[in-house]
Design a protein around this motif. Structure first.
Motif, PDB file in Angstrom:
ATOM      1  N   GLU A  99      -6.081  30.319  16.906  1.00  0.00           N
ATOM      2  CA  GLU A  99      -5.584  29.219  17.849  1.00  0.00           C
ATOM      3  C   GLU A  99      -5.578  29.692  19.497  1.00  0.00           C
ATOM      4  O   GLU A  99      -5.904  28.820  20.032  1.00  0.00           O
ATOM      5  CB  GLU A  99      -4.175  29.029  17.397  1.00  0.00           C
ATOM      6  N   THR A 100      -5.226  30.847  19.557  1.00  0.00           N
ATOM      7  CA  THR A 100      -4.960  31.356  21.027  1.00  0.00           C
ATOM      8  C   THR A 100      -6.410  31.279  21.513  1.00  0.00           C
ATOM      9  O   THR A 100      -6.875  30.732  22.813  1.00  0.00           O
ATOM     10  CB  THR A 100      -4.592  32.778  21.071  1.00  0.00           C
ATOM     11  N   ALA A 101      -7.330  31.861  20.833  1.00  0.00           N
ATOM     12  CA  ALA A 101      -9.004  31.408  21.047  1.00  0.00           C
ATOM     13  C   ALA A 101      -9.258  30.234  21.384  1.00  0.00           C
ATOM     14  O   ALA A 101      -9.923  29.902  22.658  1.00  0.00           O
ATOM     15  CB  ALA A 101      -9.853  32.425  20.374  1.00  0.00           C
ATOM     16  N   LEU A 102      -9.083  29.395  20.686  1.00  0.00           N
ATOM     17  CA  LEU A 102      -9.384  27.887  20.725  1.00  0.00           C
ATOM     18  C   LEU A 102      -8.790  27.224  22.122  1.00  0.00           C
ATOM     19  O   LEU A 102      -9.463  26.612  22.669  1.00  0.00           O
ATOM     20  CB  LEU A 102      -9.113  27.153  19.488  1.00  0.00           C
ATOM     21  N   ARG A 103      -7.501  27.613  22.184  1.00  0.00           N
ATOM     22  CA  ARG A 103      -6.684  26.866  23.300  1.00  0.00           C
ATOM     23  C   ARG A 103      -7.327  27.577  24.501  1.00  0.00           C
ATOM     24  O   ARG A 103      -7.564  26.683  25.596  1.00  0.00           O
ATOM     25  CB  ARG A 103      -5.236  27.299  23.240  1.00  0.00           C
TER      26      ARG A 103
ATOM     27  N   ARG B  36     -10.426  19.450  16.867  1.00  0.00           N
ATOM     28  CA  ARG B  36     -10.277  19.109  15.439  1.00  0.00           C
ATOM     29  C   ARG B  36      -9.829  20.444  14.724  1.00  0.00           C
ATOM     30  O   ARG B  36      -9.100  20.503  13.915  1.00  0.00           O
ATOM     31  CB  ARG B  36     -11.633  18.622  15.077  1.00  0.00           C
ATOM     32  N   ALA B  37     -10.490  21.566  15.271  1.00  0.00           N
ATOM     33  CA  ALA B  37     -10.332  22.893  14.475  1.00  0.00           C
ATOM     34  C   ALA B  37      -8.645  23.455  14.774  1.00  0.00           C
ATOM     35  O   ALA B  37      -8.044  23.839  13.896  1.00  0.00           O
ATOM     36  CB  ALA B  37     -11.278  23.965  15.183  1.00  0.00           C
ATOM     37  N   LEU B  38      -8.243  23.167  15.784  1.00  0.00           N
ATOM     38  CA  LEU B  38      -6.731  23.408  16.134  1.00  0.00           C
ATOM     39  C   LEU B  38      -5.856  22.479  15.468  1.00  0.00           C
ATOM     40  O   LEU B  38      -4.808  22.884  14.801  1.00  0.00           O
ATOM     41  CB  LEU B  38      -6.481  22.982  17.679  1.00  0.00           C
TER      42      LEU B  38
END
Length: 92
Positions: free
Chosen positions: A24-28, A46-48
């Motif tokens: 989540e941190t990487a995606l954000r 969408r992944a989040l």
């Protein structure tokens, strides 16, 4: 189940929650990178949503939506957002 089995299950659950947190941190962090276009950003958004739903599945057994329910909800939200763009009328 004995206490050792319960501890092992909880240990695995905590490890998975940690991995979800890292993802989540990487995606954000990458959501703010504009070099890759809207398609990449939409996939990360969408992944989040899937990661957040996985948190619910791990922490509130029986309360998480199925993948198909989540996808349907996300599609409906997108349709509402598309219908509320400036210059378009929205029928209620």
């Amino acid at each position: 189940m004995n206490s050792e089995e319960l501890k092992a299950i909880e240990s695995r659950r905590q490890a998975l929650l940690g991995q979800l947190s890292v993802a989540e941190t990487a995606l954000r962090r990458n959501l703010h990178t504009h070099d890759f276009g809207n398609t990449a950003r939409e996939h990360m958004e969408r992944a989040l949503a899937h990661i957040r739903e996985a948190y619910v599945a791990f922490n509130e057994m029986g309360h998480a939506r199925t993948v198909q329910q989540l996808v349907n909800d996300l599609v409906r939200i997108q349709q509402v957002m598309d219908g509320s763009r400036p210059g378009q009328s929205q029928r209620i």
